[in-house]
Design a protein around this motif. Structure first.
Motif, PDB file in Angstrom:
ATOM      1  N   LEU A  74      93.438  15.793 115.825  1.00 33.76           N
ATOM      2  CA  LEU A  74      94.455  16.766 115.439  1.00 33.76           C
ATOM      3  C   LEU A  74      93.889  17.845 114.521  1.00 33.76           C
ATOM      4  O   LEU A  74      94.253  19.009 114.623  1.00 33.76           O
ATOM      5  N   GLY A  75      92.966  17.470 113.665  1.00 34.19           N
ATOM      6  CA  GLY A  75      92.399  18.413 112.705  1.00 34.19           C
ATOM      7  C   GLY A  75      91.602  19.546 113.319  1.00 34.19           C
ATOM      8  O   GLY A  75      91.378  20.566 112.672  1.00 34.19           O
ATOM      9  N   CYS A  76      91.169  19.403 114.554  1.00 31.69           N
ATOM     10  CA  CYS A  76      90.341  20.461 115.155  1.00 31.69           C
ATOM     11  C   CYS A  76      90.950  21.053 116.422  1.00 31.69           C
ATOM     12  O   CYS A  76      90.301  21.843 117.096  1.00 31.69           O
ATOM     13  N   VAL A  77      92.189  20.697 116.747  1.00 31.82           N
ATOM     14  CA  VAL A  77      92.770  21.140 118.018  1.00 31.82           C
ATOM     15  C   VAL A  77      92.863  22.668 118.111  1.00 31.82           C
ATOM     16  O   VAL A  77      92.614  23.235 119.170  1.00 31.82           O
ATOM     17  N   GLU A  78      93.169  23.348 117.003  1.00 32.19           N
ATOM     18  CA  GLU A  78      93.224  24.813 117.045  1.00 32.19           C
ATOM     19  C   GLU A  78      91.847  25.403 117.313  1.00 32.19           C
ATOM     20  O   GLU A  78      91.725  26.392 118.039  1.00 32.19           O
ATOM     21  N   ASP A  79      90.807  24.796 116.746  1.00 33.10           N
ATOM     22  CA  ASP A  79      89.443  25.262 116.996  1.00 33.10           C
ATOM     23  C   ASP A  79      89.077  25.087 118.466  1.00 33.10           C
ATOM     24  O   ASP A  79      88.449  25.966 119.066  1.00 33.10           O
ATOM     25  N   VAL A  80      89.446  23.944 119.039  1.00 32.81           N
ATOM     26  CA  VAL A  80      89.170  23.688 120.457  1.00 32.81           C
ATOM     27  C   VAL A  80      89.866  24.749 121.315  1.00 32.81           C
ATOM     28  O   VAL A  80      89.261  25.313 122.234  1.00 32.81           O
ATOM     29  N   GLN A  81      91.124  25.044 121.010  1.00 30.35           N
ATOM     30  CA  GLN A  81      91.865  26.057 121.769  1.00 30.35           C
ATOM     31  C   GLN A  81      91.179  27.416 121.679  1.00 30.35           C
ATOM     32  O   GLN A  81      91.033  28.117 122.682  1.00 30.35           O
ATOM     33  N   LYS A  82      90.763  27.799 120.490  1.00 26.44           N
ATOM     34  CA  LYS A  82      90.111  29.103 120.297  1.00 26.44           C
ATOM     35  C   LYS A  82      88.780  29.171 121.034  1.00 26.44           C
ATOM     36  O   LYS A  82      88.457  30.189 121.642  1.00 26.44           O
ATOM     37  N   ILE A  83      88.005  28.108 120.960  1.00 25.49           N
ATOM     38  CA  ILE A  83      86.695  28.100 121.617  1.00 25.49           C
ATOM     39  C   ILE A  83      86.847  28.193 123.128  1.00 25.49           C
ATOM     40  O   ILE A  83      86.202  29.020 123.774  1.00 25.49           O
ATOM     41  N   VAL A  84      87.724  27.359 123.691  1.00 27.11           N
ATOM     42  CA  VAL A  84      87.926  27.374 125.145  1.00 27.11           C
ATOM     43  C   VAL A  84      88.426  28.740 125.600  1.00 27.11           C
ATOM     44  O   VAL A  84      87.887  29.341 126.525  1.00 27.11           O
ATOM     45  N   GLY A  85      89.461  29.247 124.941  1.00 29.93           N
ATOM     46  CA  GLY A  85      90.010  30.558 125.311  1.00 29.93           C
ATOM     47  C   GLY A  85      89.025  31.687 125.083  1.00 29.93           C
ATOM     48  O   GLY A  85      88.890  32.580 125.916  1.00 29.93           O
ATOM     49  N   GLY A  86      88.321  31.640 123.968  1.00 32.22           N
ATOM     50  CA  GLY A  86      87.364  32.698 123.641  1.00 32.22           C
ATOM     51  C   GLY A  86      86.198  32.761 124.618  1.00 32.22           C
ATOM     52  O   GLY A  86      85.779  33.845 125.024  1.00 32.22           O
ATOM     53  N   CYS A  87      85.692  31.608 124.992  1.00 34.16           N
ATOM     54  CA  CYS A  87      84.567  31.580 125.945  1.00 34.16           C
ATOM     55  C   CYS A  87      84.965  32.186 127.278  1.00 34.16           C
ATOM     56  O   CYS A  87      84.180  32.884 127.908  1.00 34.16           O
ATOM     57  N   LEU A  88      86.180  31.901 127.725  1.00 37.35           N
ATOM     58  CA  LEU A  88      86.623  32.411 129.023  1.00 37.35           C
ATOM     59  C   LEU A  88      86.900  33.908 128.999  1.00 37.35           C
ATOM     60  O   LEU A  88      87.027  34.526 130.048  1.00 37.35           O
ATOM     61  N   ARG A  89      86.961  34.500 127.808  1.00 36.56           N
ATOM     62  CA  ARG A  89      87.178  35.948 127.712  1.00 36.56           C
ATOM     63  C   ARG A  89      85.872  36.735 127.609  1.00 36.56           C
ATOM     64  O   ARG A  89      85.882  37.955 127.580  1.00 36.56           O
ATOM     65  N   VAL A  90      84.748  36.047 127.550  1.00 29.37           N
ATOM     66  CA  VAL A  90      83.446  36.726 127.475  1.00 29.37           C
ATOM     67  C   VAL A  90      83.137  37.349 128.840  1.00 29.37           C
ATOM     68  O   VAL A  90      83.281  36.699 129.877  1.00 29.37           O
ATOM     69  N   ALA A  91      82.733  38.595 128.827  1.00 28.69           N
ATOM     70  CA  ALA A  91      82.443  39.304 130.079  1.00 28.69           C
ATOM     71  C   ALA A  91      81.388  38.564 130.896  1.00 28.69           C
ATOM     72  O   ALA A  91      80.363  38.147 130.372  1.00 28.69           O
ATOM     73  N   GLY A  92      81.657  38.389 132.170  1.00 27.11           N
ATOM     74  CA  GLY A  92      80.710  37.772 133.082  1.00 27.11           C
ATOM     75  C   GLY A  92      80.758  36.257 133.146  1.00 27.11           C
ATOM     76  O   GLY A  92      80.070  35.655 133.957  1.00 27.11           O
ATOM     77  N   VAL A  93      81.567  35.643 132.303  1.00 29.70           N
ATOM     78  CA  VAL A  93      81.643  34.182 132.296  1.00 29.70           C
ATOM     79  C   VAL A  93      82.562  33.710 133.414  1.00 29.70           C
ATOM     80  O   VAL A  93      83.684  34.181 133.563  1.00 29.70           O
ATOM     81  N   ARG A  94      82.042  32.774 134.207  1.00 25.70           N
ATOM     82  CA  ARG A  94      82.830  32.217 135.305  1.00 25.70           C
ATOM     83  C   ARG A  94      83.139  30.744 135.088  1.00 25.70           C
ATOM     84  O   ARG A  94      83.989  30.175 135.746  1.00 25.70           O
ATOM     85  N   ARG A  95      82.429  30.121 134.156  1.00 26.57           N
ATOM     86  CA  ARG A  95      82.641  28.693 133.927  1.00 26.57           C
ATOM     87  C   ARG A  95      82.306  28.345 132.483  1.00 26.57           C
ATOM     88  O   ARG A  95      81.336  28.834 131.927  1.00 26.57           O
ATOM     89  N   VAL A  96      83.121  27.481 131.886  1.00 26.36           N
ATOM     90  CA  VAL A  96      82.870  26.952 130.549  1.00 26.36           C
ATOM     91  C   VAL A  96      82.720  25.445 130.672  1.00 26.36           C
ATOM     92  O   VAL A  96      83.564  24.779 131.264  1.00 26.36           O
ATOM     93  N   VAL A  97      81.631  24.917 130.128  1.00 31.00           N
ATOM     94  CA  VAL A  97      81.387  23.478 130.125  1.00 31.00           C
ATOM     95  C   VAL A  97      81.230  23.039 128.675  1.00 31.00           C
ATOM     96  O   VAL A  97      80.472  23.652 127.921  1.00 31.00           O
ATOM     97  N   VAL A  98      81.972  22.015 128.290  1.00 35.24           N
ATOM     98  CA  VAL A  98      81.851  21.465 126.944  1.00 35.24           C
ATOM     99  C   VAL A  98      80.955  20.234 127.008  1.00 35.24           C
ATOM    100  O   VAL A  98      81.255  19.272 127.706  1.00 35.24           O
ATOM    101  N   ASP A  99      79.833  20.300 126.303  1.00 34.51           N
ATOM    102  CA  ASP A  99      78.888  19.190 126.225  1.00 34.51           C
ATOM    103  C   ASP A  99      79.421  18.208 125.183  1.00 34.51           C
ATOM    104  O   ASP A  99      79.515  18.521 123.999  1.00 34.51           O
TER     105      ASP A  99
END
Length: 108
Positions: free
Chosen positions: A19-44
């Motif tokens: 719960l303490g990091c859910v907002e960070d996860v949302q921002k990272i996932v959403g932010g990565c998908l908004r980067v120009a040219g990105v077609r896929r985001v994979v979380v290691d």
């Protein structure tokens, strides 16, 4: 964050995802998908020692709402407790993870 020539961003998660990091996860996932040219985001997930359903939520919502922005996946789940959560919730199959092989799953 690592980007390759295929338009994939690999973002490494670490520690406990709860719960303490859910907002960070949302921002990272959403932010990565908004980067120009990105077609896929994979979380290691190799360095994730714990994950609860709340932190898994942003990942699950991203898979359930595919868009032209790109696809999403998880890779390298090492912690047995994290794999157990994915197995019990049925999201291991949704993310395309094989509990024995810990292979990459990408959907969207």
């Amino acid at each position: 964050m690592i980007t390759d020539e295929s338009g994939t961003i690999t973002e490494a998660a670490f520690g406990e995802m709860d719960l303490g990091c859910v907002e960070d996860v949302q921002k990272i996932v959403g932010g990565c998908l908004r980067v120009a040219g990105v077609r896929r985001v994979v979380v290691d997930m190799a360095q994730v020692s714990f994950c609860d359903c709340v932190a898994l939520g942003p990942c699950w919502r991203r898979v359930r709402r595919p868009s032209s922005a790109g696809s999403f996946g998880l890779t390298d789940v090492k912690a047995p407790i994290v794999m157990r959560l994915l197995t019990l919730t049925g999201t291991d199959a949704v993310f395309g993870l094989d509990p024995s092989a810990r292979d990459v799953g990408v959907f969207g």
